[in-house]
Write an enzyme that holds these catalytic residues in place. Sequence first.
Site, PDB file in Angstrom:
ATOM      1  CB  SER A 143      45.426  80.313  10.401  1.00 21.39           C
ATOM      2  OG  SER A 143      46.745  79.929  10.673  1.00 21.39           O
ATOM      3  CD  GLU A 161      64.399  70.387  10.459  1.00 19.72           C
ATOM      4  OE1 GLU A 161      63.551  69.499  10.654  1.00 19.72           O
ATOM      5  OE2 GLU A 161      65.183  70.780  11.331  1.00 19.72           O
ATOM      6  CG  HIS A 185      49.618  81.385   7.376  1.00 15.80           C
ATOM      7  ND1 HIS A 185      49.333  82.730   7.459  1.00 15.80           N
ATOM      8  CD2 HIS A 185      48.986  80.801   8.419  1.00 15.80           C
ATOM      9  CE1 HIS A 185      48.566  82.954   8.527  1.00 15.80           C
ATOM     10  NE2 HIS A 185      48.341  81.789   9.108  1.00 15.80           N
TER      11      HIS A 185
END
Length: 286
Positions: A143, A161, A185
Amino acid sequence: MLENKGTLIPIGGNEDKGIEDNEKHTLEFISEGILFHVVREAGGVDANIVVIPTASSIPVEVGENYLDAFTTLGCKNVTVLDIRSKEDSEKQASIDLIKTANCIMFSGGDQSKITNKIGGTQIHEIIKDRYKNEIGFVVAGTSAGAMMMSNEMIAGGSATESFIKGAVDMYKGLGLVPGLIIDTHFIKRGRFGRISEAVAQFPELIGIGLAEDTGMIIKNQKCQVIGSGMVIIFDGRELEHNKHKILEQGTPMSLTNLRTHILSNGDRFYIDEKKVKVLSIEAPFI
């Protein structure tokens, strides 16, 4: 481009157990399948492995989690280096650990914490030098620990967005693999839009979207996919329509001829050549 002798293993993360958003209930860790590759590349269970949970808001718990995971695989020499400030990165004890480690493992969390507390310090320089010059030296990260490996690093951004200019925040990473922009992810959190904007900003770089429980072993500018999920490659070198530089903040973007490739376990990507090699369907998984 000069080849680095060491190995990078960026991993897409894996939020496991727990239904709450609080990090204490969703400790991020690597499944044994991925972790096995990390240990193997570092030289086996006798390797000196240093875990750095700097990115995490709960570094003690995350460090213990990695200790348990590596011990389960039979590793005998695992140390947690709890760096919470730039001063910690300059301590002789920290420097000695980085100098003698076979593998540095960065945890997930906030990638900006890694760059702010380690970037530009002695241990950063040692990691870069060893990765460049030492065969068998491994830098792995999940990550946030994967995203900080690039030079142009995604520091944040809203998936809701997507494709709006300004939805992605960029920052300088540790620059271990400057030809890539890495996001993690990727499937679960719907991050297609933000890496697209990152590539629109830096079309000469290749965007890498790593699914959870999925990683890449990077050696000599060659990447091989490991794990159970997918890696999405974003190649913007031949974009025919890209007005990111002249658009105002908050404006919807349009991109044309953004090439994408979907890779899975065993498939390869060559950074210098910008080419992919997909395993034949008959080939066994590694």
